[in-house]
Design an enzyme around this catalytic site. Structure first.
Site, PDB file in Angstrom:
ATOM      1  N   GLU A 167       0.812  -1.230   0.000  1.00  0.00           N
ATOM      2  CA  GLU A 167       0.000   0.000   0.000  1.00  0.00           C
ATOM      3  C   GLU A 167       0.839   1.271   0.000  1.00  0.00           C
ATOM      4  OE1 GLU A 167      -2.887  -0.469   3.149  1.00  0.00           O
ATOM      5  OE2 GLU A 167      -3.521  -2.413   2.380  1.00  0.00           O
ATOM      6  N   ASN A 210       2.191  -4.943  -3.264  1.00  0.00           N
ATOM      7  CA  ASN A 210       0.785  -5.282  -3.047  1.00  0.00           C
ATOM      8  C   ASN A 210      -0.004  -4.006  -2.764  1.00  0.00           C
ATOM      9  OD1 ASN A 210      -1.263  -7.348  -2.500  1.00  0.00           O
ATOM     10  ND2 ASN A 210      -1.087  -6.807  -0.336  1.00  0.00           N
ATOM     11  N   HIS A 246     -10.280  -5.992  -2.358  1.00  0.00           N
ATOM     12  CA  HIS A 246     -11.326  -5.770  -1.351  1.00  0.00           C
ATOM     13  C   HIS A 246     -12.472  -5.088  -2.097  1.00  0.00           C
ATOM     14  CE1 HIS A 246      -8.923  -7.115   1.989  1.00  0.00           C
ATOM     15  NE2 HIS A 246      -7.950  -6.295   1.641  1.00  0.00           N
ATOM     16  N   GLU A 274      -6.081 -10.602  -1.395  1.00  0.00           N
ATOM     17  CA  GLU A 274      -6.882 -10.371  -0.177  1.00  0.00           C
ATOM     18  C   GLU A 274      -8.372 -10.320  -0.495  1.00  0.00           C
ATOM     19  OE1 GLU A 274      -5.443  -7.017   2.102  1.00  0.00           O
ATOM     20  OE2 GLU A 274      -3.340  -7.522   1.722  1.00  0.00           O
ATOM     21  N   ASP A 276     -12.104 -10.193  -0.746  1.00  0.00           N
ATOM     22  CA  ASP A 276     -13.398 -10.287  -0.076  1.00  0.00           C
ATOM     23  C   ASP A 276     -14.339  -9.349  -0.813  1.00  0.00           C
ATOM     24  OD1 ASP A 276     -12.547  -7.796   1.037  1.00  0.00           O
ATOM     25  OD2 ASP A 276     -12.058  -8.715   2.963  1.00  0.00           O
TER      26      ASP A 276
HETATM   27  O1  G3I Z   1      -4.388  -7.825  18.866  1.00  0.00           O
HETATM   28  C1  G3I Z   1      -5.107  -6.684  19.367  1.00  0.00           C
HETATM   29  C2  G3I Z   1      -5.822  -7.051  20.636  1.00  0.00           C
HETATM   30  O2  G3I Z   1      -4.893  -7.396  21.627  1.00  0.00           O
HETATM   31  C3  G3I Z   1      -6.696  -5.872  21.063  1.00  0.00           C
HETATM   32  O3  G3I Z   1      -7.465  -6.241  22.158  1.00  0.00           O
HETATM   33  C4  G3I Z   1      -7.599  -5.433  19.943  1.00  0.00           C
HETATM   34  C5  G3I Z   1      -8.411  -4.201  20.301  1.00  0.00           C
HETATM   35  O4  G3I Z   1      -8.771  -3.466  19.166  1.00  0.00           O
HETATM   36  O5  G3I Z   1      -6.840  -5.143  18.807  1.00  0.00           O
HETATM   37  C6  G3I Z   1      -6.091  -6.234  18.344  1.00  0.00           C
HETATM   38  O6  G3I Z   1      -5.389  -5.859  17.202  1.00  0.00           O
HETATM   39  C7  G3I Z   1      -6.158  -5.728  16.028  1.00  0.00           C
HETATM   40  C8  G3I Z   1      -5.532  -6.619  14.967  1.00  0.00           C
HETATM   41  O7  G3I Z   1      -6.206  -6.460  13.755  1.00  0.00           O
HETATM   42  C9  G3I Z   1      -5.594  -8.095  15.345  1.00  0.00           C
HETATM   43  O8  G3I Z   1      -6.915  -8.510  15.471  1.00  0.00           O
HETATM   44  C10 G3I Z   1      -6.136  -4.282  15.565  1.00  0.00           C
HETATM   45  O9  G3I Z   1      -6.827  -3.483  16.488  1.00  0.00           O
HETATM   46  C11 G3I Z   1      -6.768  -4.169  14.206  1.00  0.00           C
HETATM   47  O10 G3I Z   1      -6.583  -2.850  13.722  1.00  0.00           O
HETATM   48  C12 G3I Z   1      -6.110  -5.126  13.260  1.00  0.00           C
HETATM   49  O11 G3I Z   1      -6.766  -5.025  12.028  1.00  0.00           O
HETATM   50  C13 G3I Z   1      -6.113  -5.610  10.937  1.00  0.00           C
HETATM   51  C14 G3I Z   1      -5.841  -4.548   9.895  1.00  0.00           C
HETATM   52  O12 G3I Z   1      -5.262  -5.147   8.758  1.00  0.00           O
HETATM   53  C15 G3I Z   1      -4.915  -3.487  10.416  1.00  0.00           C
HETATM   54  O13 G3I Z   1      -4.969  -2.401   9.592  1.00  0.00           O
HETATM   55  C16 G3I Z   1      -7.029  -6.664  10.364  1.00  0.00           C
HETATM   56  O14 G3I Z   1      -7.169  -7.746  11.290  1.00  0.00           O
HETATM   57  C17 G3I Z   1      -6.469  -7.191   9.040  1.00  0.00           C
HETATM   58  O15 G3I Z   1      -7.431  -7.985   8.420  1.00  0.00           O
HETATM   59  C18 G3I Z   1      -6.143  -6.021   8.135  1.00  0.00           C
HETATM   60  O16 G3I Z   1      -5.568  -6.544   6.969  1.00  0.00           O
HETATM   61  C19 G3I Z   1      -5.246  -5.584   5.970  1.00  0.00           C
HETATM   62  C20 G3I Z   1      -4.014  -6.099   5.236  1.00  0.00           C
HETATM   63  O17 G3I Z   1      -2.980  -6.357   6.165  1.00  0.00           O
HETATM   64  C21 G3I Z   1      -3.562  -5.120   4.183  1.00  0.00           C
HETATM   65  N1  G3I Z   1      -4.645  -4.793   3.279  1.00  0.00           N
HETATM   66  C22 G3I Z   1      -5.881  -4.382   3.899  1.00  0.00           C
HETATM   67  C23 G3I Z   1      -6.348  -5.387   4.929  1.00  0.00           C
HETATM   68  C24 G3I Z   1      -7.659  -4.980   5.544  1.00  0.00           C
HETATM   69  O18 G3I Z   1      -7.545  -3.795   6.257  1.00  0.00           O
END
Ligand code: G3I
Length: 495
Positions: A167, A210, A246, A274, A276
């Site tokens: 990105e 990517n 996405h 990715e 969806d």
């Molecule tokens: O692990 C912590 C946890 O300890 C805490 O309690 C909780 C509270 O919010 O947060 C948890 O972390 C989260 C993490 O995912 C794991 O679940 C983050 O807040 C959350 O922001 C994070 O989101 C991820 C996101 O990337 C970050 O921007 C998504 O799961 C993940 O699916 C998403 O994936 C991205 C790709 O890497 C890049 N392309 C876009 C895609 C979707 O946004």
């Protein structure tokens, strides 16, 4: 997922797809047309393997303790990508202190389930650890290179390809770079520095760039196209381009195939990284049909591009998708619903992988009442009582009731067109009946929903052949017979 009460013999994992197809039809209260039992019974993985393509999913290793999550992961995919476990903030939370526990869990799972590991991601402006935020340009560059050396070095020989840079380009029509701290402090060279560092750390890994909203031909995808062209002309290492996809239902870009093709014409591989396809929630059958058609389009686009390595879906179940948290009011974007039932998109993906035809206009589900996908226990309304147009099974259900108990004998005739090698059979009770034990099948009940799977010795049913099984149960005073049954996802006629 509610806990199933299992009765009888243990399940055979090879039956998963067929079982889940029946679950889907039941859970949605709709008939899911499934043109061929061979496709219904095959896993996405076996279909993709036969095509020499990757079918991947984003794994959260913490979910593997959830049995249906692991069952689907095990059976349906030949590639894994870490949804979060290999990102910078996870792998190097403090400077030069690497933490590979979660990433290693992903690799170990992949080794144990015979899957490739795609690395995501070495450098991304998002999910960078806090300690990077105050570094000067030269220090940030040194930290970035050290991070790449540490992570790609650790996973050398285990991860076959990396999203080296994720990105890096701006949204909107500018075609410029994203205004990240990497861009601001290091300047334009940060991307090629990252690719050179990755090549040095793991010379055998495929190195990819990517991004999202680059699936069609537009200013952002053209900016990446120009970067690839430039890297190729100057000998900067780059092997592949990832298209996140996405997407929103009804909006698969019409020029997506041409876009992927133009990149491969530069001499790089491409993949959908990715996927969806979200919708406004709640889902309904019409949106799910559109979504299925869209999934099929994307699969067929990849299959039509020789150097498209495959497609990765960004998760397994709608229960855990990132979408609702980021786009309130939207979701239902994956191919299994919150209850792990396969949605029409599952069959659409299987059909695309099974046929590999060029994009068509599929309409995979009929009939389609407007009930939303349930997020709560299965509906008490049974599936339609009339057979689907292509219904190819006939059922007799013979109960024998007493007091508060009963037995039922069920006979199923396979009316074709194909023989089956394994079967699942489903129906709903409408008066609180409960199965207690079964014979000649493995029967499980979840709420009102009953699912039976063949025993080890009666999975094969020829066209025109019959199979029967029975069970004992309890009732609370009335014991109406179910009137609608599915056999490998097809709605049966009542005999
Ligand atoms: O692990 C912590 C946890 O300890 C805490 O309690 C909780 C509270 O919010 O947060 C948890 O972390 C989260 C993490 O995912 C794991 O679940 C983050 O807040 C959350 O922001 C994070 O989101 C991820 C996101 O990337 C970050 O921007 C998504 O799961 C993940 O699916 C998403 O994936 C991205 C790709 O890497 C890049 N392309 C876009 C895609 C979707 O946004």
């Amino acid at each position: 997922m509610r806990i199933h009460h299992h009765i009888g013999r243990r399940t055979r994992s090879g039956l998963l797809a067929g079982l889940l197809a029946a679950t889907s039809a039941l859970a949605m209260g709709i008939a899911v047309a499934q043109p061929g039992t061979a496709e219904a019974a095959a896993s996405l993985r076996s279909l993709a393997d036969a095509k020499g393509r990757d079918i991947g999913f984003a794994l959260d290793p913490n979910r593997l303790s959830e049995s249906p999550y692991k069952q689907i992961a095990d059976a349906e995919f030949n590639l894994v990508v870490a949804e979060n476990a290999m990102k910078w903030e996870v792998t190097e939370p403090n400077r030069n202190q690497f933490s590979f526990g979660q990433g290693d869990a992903v690799v170990n799972y992949a080794v144990g389930s015979n899957k490739k590991v795609y690395g995501h991601t070495l450098v991304w402006h998002n999910q960078m650890p806090g300690w990077t935020s105050n570094l000067s340009g030269s220090d940030l560059l040194a930290a970035m290179k050290n991070h790449i050396a540490g992570v790609a070095g650790h996973y050398k020989g285990k991860v076959f390809a990396w999203d080296v840079v994720n990105e890096a380009f701006a949204d909107g029509g500018s075609g410029g770079r994203r205004d990240s701290i990497l861009q601001q402090r290091i300047g334009n060279s940060w991307i090629e520095e990252a690719f050179r560092a990755a090549r040095a750390a793991d010379p055998d890994a495929k190195l990819c760039i990517n991004d999202y909203s680059t699936d069609g031909i537009n200013a952002k995808s053209t900016a990446i196209y120009n970067l690839v062209k430039d890297f190729k002309s100057r000998g900067v290492p780059i092997d592949c381009v990832g298209f996140q996809a996405h997407l929103i239902i009804g909006q698969v870009p019409g020029d997506m195939q041409a876009n992927l093709q133009r990149f491969t014409d530069l001499g790089v591989d491409v993949r959908v990284t990715e996927l969806d396809i979200r919708m406004s929630t709640p889902a309904n059958s019409s949106k799910l049909a559109t979504q299925a058609a869209d999934y099929k389009k994307v699969m067929n686009i990849c299959l039509a591009v020789a150097r498209c390595q495959g497609v990765t879906v960004w998760g397994i179940t709608d229960k855990y998708s990132w979408i609702p948290g980021t786009f309130p009011g939207e979701g239902a974007a994956l191919i299994w619903d919150e209850n792990y039932a396969p949605k029409p998109a599952y069959q659409a993906v299987a059909e695309a992988l099974g046929s590999g035809t060029t994009p068509t206009t599929p309409a995979p589900t009929t009939p389609v009442p407007t009930t939303p996908v349930p997020t709560t226990p299965a509906p008490t309304t049974p599936a339609p009582t009339t057979p689907a147009p292509n219904g190819s099974c006939t059922v007799t259900y013979v109960p024998n009731s007493w007091g508060n108990g009963f037995t039922a004998e069920i006979r199923i005739r396979n009316d074709g067109p194909d023989p089956v090698n394994a079967w699942s059979f489903g129906f709903y009770f409408t008066a609180g009946q409960q199965v207690t034990n079964a014979w000649n099948a493995t029967v499980s009940q979840s709420g009102t929903q009953v699912l039976a799977r063949n025993a080890s010795y009666n999975g094969a049913v020829a066209v025109g052949g019959t199979v029967s099984f029975g069970f004992q149960g309890t009732h609370t005073g009335s014991n109406p017979s179910p009137t609608s049954f599915t056999f490998n996802g097809k709605v049966c006629a009542n005999g």
